[in-house]
Write an enzyme that holds these catalytic residues in place. Structure first.
Site, PDB file in Angstrom:
ATOM      1  N   SER A   1      10.200   2.458   5.538  1.00 42.54           N
ATOM      2  CA  SER A   1       8.559   1.952   5.726  1.00 42.54           C
ATOM      3  C   SER A   1       8.135   3.454   6.459  1.00 42.54           C
ATOM      4  CB  SER A   1       8.301   1.082   6.814  1.00 42.54           C
ATOM      5  OG  SER A   1       8.837  -0.319   6.115  1.00 42.54           O
TER       6      SER A   1
ATOM      7  N   GLU B   1       8.679  -1.363  10.703  1.00 42.55           N
ATOM      8  CA  GLU B   1       7.289  -2.552  10.643  1.00 42.55           C
ATOM      9  C   GLU B   1       7.701  -3.706  10.104  1.00 42.55           C
ATOM     10  OE1 GLU B   1       5.041  -3.074   7.650  1.00 42.55           O
ATOM     11  OE2 GLU B   1       5.644  -1.614   6.252  1.00 42.55           O
TER      12      GLU B   1
ATOM     13  N   CYS C   1       0.761  -1.269   0.087  1.00 40.01           N
ATOM     14  CA  CYS C   1      -0.154   0.059   0.011  1.00 40.01           C
ATOM     15  C   CYS C   1       0.926   1.292   0.022  1.00 40.01           C
ATOM     16  CB  CYS C   1      -0.994   0.050   1.096  1.00 40.01           C
ATOM     17  SG  CYS C   1      -0.228  -0.013   2.795  1.00 40.01           S
TER      18      CYS C   1
END
Lengths: 273, 449
Positions: B128, B133, B68
């Site tokens: 990230s 993450e 995403c």
């Protein structure tokens, strides 16, 4: 080759200290393998400690309760043993770092300060031995409930402060701490009740009467009452949570009083156990 | 007998320019969410794009990584890297039906060492949005394995992606970069676990179905909450979110009854009045026998009367408290960045050493073939002169020329095996000798009369 009581004691101290080191690593670094190593070292320490107590028992021809130091060693063993049982039951290793220092303190006092030659205890039979060991198991379980309740209060305060630092994530959840404290109290109450029953049987056999006015007996019944109230309060609307933990901590002072002041100065029949 | 050239030079190598890794992509730093959504590849689309890039000869190896927050194409150029990069960009535009102009300033390109470092940083969680993450490592693994299964990878991308997975694992094992990475909803859930332990025996209610409420409901579900209710002033939206998260929906008017039942309450409701007053919460605590209650107020402005924090066994956290925790957590993890970057650098060095070695060996093998070819052209051009010699003498002369080639190559090959810097410079031999098809001499060329 026969290993002496003292050598076994130092070996035990080394294993407990190493176990504490790994429990601390587990607590601060969150390392799962360190937790497993700590448990294994604790189990090894319990084994050598058991043999050390056995050596002392052979020398005394009785469970080592006749002097305060032998009694403390027994208390240290039961404390570590009960902790290990509760750790396995609740699958929670974070508390080892808080319990092991107490175990080491008791063992250290016994090794460093204790007179090497233990006084000979008169043989009083196996029921008497059960009476003593049940009570010491109860003290160790109450000690654990004290530690769990104290940590509960710390965790509760950190969480309510709404500025939790790194420590919040290292301690067990409030619910788990409460459950562990209750388990320890159940073990303590059961053992204390058994100890009292064994005591009544021994009293009947040795003196033909029940010395219900002996301060040790009175404080034991008070301890029973305090912890029963704690168990009730831990599930009551008004007390559950931090208030019940405070009550558990307060009850523990009765245990300490019974184990020290009553044993040393007040009781005629109960010395050092 | 002449000494033999090290065996590494004797193998066969693909002819052409040294294989160079490059990447083209965009991420949350370079492109807005709308463009990221347009250029997003589903796993199947990623494989289709890779297939098309290879079929059209744009690249020799390719892996498409799309999450995403990023869409990136990692590839190995068969020929000139720049042409391949342009080819990938054209394919990207065609595939997603996007004008090239729309990508101006959003698309980044990395080549060689920079591309390697970029992938390693991605796998480590250093690139990230939520520093450290863990999810990205799984996404890198899935993208690579899918491409490998379909035969879109070769020796270079296999090595590169396997090393990136190792980097990701090492960073997570040896540093605390990924430890307890938090967002506002995840910080709230972690706190809930510090109060209740495992959430499977607990119940929760989410008031409000906006973005934060929906996130919280999903987090609660992901953490195995026992029972979950969703309430909203508009019942349809509550039903919709309940259906999405496997929760039950509750009518807004039933809030007081709901409060008495649930252990965790999340509010994210628009409005200026308190959604939950101290009195309502005091009544709920009384009804539930003072069992612990965790209140998470994600509303801006706040939905829960702050005075409720004084109630016994009530734990009240607002957005600011949670945001502070997220910031503290991020700050603590940022302290681990230098250690994570050191691991990345170590692996970048390893990969470039491996690739320069591989390229240098390939170059020397081609040089050897080139010298033999030139020897043949040279002797063909001097056939008449050579025919003055007897067949044995000619054989001897040709043999001596071959020995000379071996002799000339022996020392460079030995230095190549020993010295990394020499290996890295060896690729310039290609330009010097016009290897890989460029500036190839015709018969009797530079060696002839």
């Amino acid at each position: 080759m026969v290993i002496s009581f003292t050598e076994l004691g130092y070996m035990t101290g080394g294993l407990y200290a190493a176990s504490l080191g790994f429990y601390l690593r587990k607590l601060f670094a969150g390392s799962a393998w360190a937790g497993r190593v700590a448990t294994a070292l604790l189990a090894a320490g319990l084994t050598t400690h058991y043999f050390a107590l056995l050596e002392r028992s052979y020398a005394l021809h009785a469970v080592p309760y006749e002097d305060l130091y032998g009694s403390m060693s027994l208390l240290a063993w039961f404390l570590a043993f009960t902790y290990l049982g509760l750790e396995l039951l609740h699958r929670e290793r974070a508390m080892g770092a808080f319990v092991l220092p107490l175990v080491l303190l008791l063992l250290g006092l016994e090794l460093v300060v204790a007179p090497q030659a233990a006084p000979k205890a008169p043989a009083r039979g196996s029921i008497f031995a059960l009476h003593v060991t049940s009570n010491i198991l109860a003290y160790s379980a109450f000690t654990l409930s004290f530690v769990y309740s104290a940590v509960y209060l710390v965790q509760d305060r950190l969480l309510r402060a709404r500025r939790p630092g790194a420590m919040v994530w290292r301690l067990p959840a409030l619910e788990d701490l409460e459950r562990m404290a209750r388990s320890a109290v159940w073990v303590g109450l059961g053992s204390l009740l058994a100890g009292i029953v064994f005591g009544i049987v021994v009293g009947q056999r040795l003196t033909g009467q029940i010395s219900s006015l002996d301060p040790k007996v009175v404080t034991s019944f008070l301890i029973l009452a305090f912890y029963t109230v704690y168990l009730w309060s831990a599930r009551s609307a008004a007390w559950r949570g931090a208030r019940a933990s405070l009550l558990c901590i307060a009850s523990y002072f009765a245990v300490v009083f019974s184990y020290t002041v009553v044993n040393l100065y007040l009781s005629k029949f109960h010395r050092f156990y | 007998m002449p000494r033999r050239v090290p065996v590494l030079l004797v193998g066969s190598f693909r002819r052409g320019a040294p294989m160079s890794v490059f990447l083209l992509g965009l991420n949350h730093r370079t492109a807005g969410v709308a463009l990221r959504e347009r250029l997003h590849f589903s796993p199947q689309e990623g494989l289709r794009a890779a297939e098309s890039l290879r079929r059209d000869g744009v690249v020799a190896e390719v892996v498409v990584l799309s999450t995403c927050n990023r869409s990136e194409v990692y590839a190995v150029a068969g020929e000139a890297a720049e042409q391949a990069e342009d080819g990938v960009e054209r394919h990207l535009c065609t595939f997603h039906e996007v004008e090239a102009a729309q990508l101006n300033g959003c698309l980044y390109r990395r080549r060689g060492r920079d591309a390697v470092e970029h992938l390693y940083r991605v796998a480590a969680g250093l690139d990230s949005m939520l520093l450290g993450e863990a999810e990205i490592l799984g996404q890198v693994r899935e993208s690579y394995l899918a491409a490998q299964r379909e035969g879109h990878t070769g020796p270079i991308l296999n090595r590169l992606f396997q090393a990136s997975l190792e980097v990701g694992k090492r960073v997570r094992a040896e540093t605390r970069l990924g430890a307890q990475a938090m967002s506002v909803p995840s910080a709230a859930m972690k706190l809930a676990e510090q109060i209740f332990g495992e959430l499977k025996d607990n119940s929760a209610a989410v008031f409000g179905t906006g973005a934060m409420g929906a996130k919280a409901a999903r987090q609660l579900r992901a953490r195995g909450i026992g029972r979950l209710w969703v309430a909203n002033r508009t019942p349809e939206r509550a039903r919709e979110l309940a259906a999405q998260t496997g929760a039950q929906w509750a009518a807004w008017e039933k809030s007081p009854e709901l409060l008495a039942q649930v252990d965790i309450v999340v509010t994210s409701v628009a409005g200026d009045d308190w959604t939950l007053t101290r009195e309502a919460l005091a009544a709920a605590m009384h009804a539930r026998g003072n069992r612990r209650m965790f209140l998470i107020d994600l509303g801006v402005p706040r939905n829960i009367d702050p005075a409720a924090a004084d109630l016994y066994n009530v734990f009240l956290y607002g957005v600011d408290d949670l945001q502070d925790m997220v910031e503290q957590n991020r700050h603590a993890r940022e302290g681990e960045v230098p250690r994570a970057e050191a691991i990345v650098r170590e692996h970048v060095e390893k990969f470039t050493a491996w690739q320069s070695g591989s390229n240098a060996i390939s170059t020397l093998a081609e040089l050897r073939n080139e010298l033999r070819l030139r020897r043949e052209l040279f002797t063909d051009a001097r056939r008449e002169e050579l025919e003055r010699f007897s067949p044995e003498q000619r054989e001897r002369i040709l043999g001596m020329m071959d020995e000379l080639i071996e002799h000339l190559l022996r020392e460079p090959a030995e230095r190549l095996m020993k010295d990394r810097e020499v290996r890295e410079r060896a690729v310039f031999l290609r330009e010097l000798y016009g290897l890989g098809g460029a500036n190839r001499p015709g018969p009797g060329g530079r060696g002839g009369k």
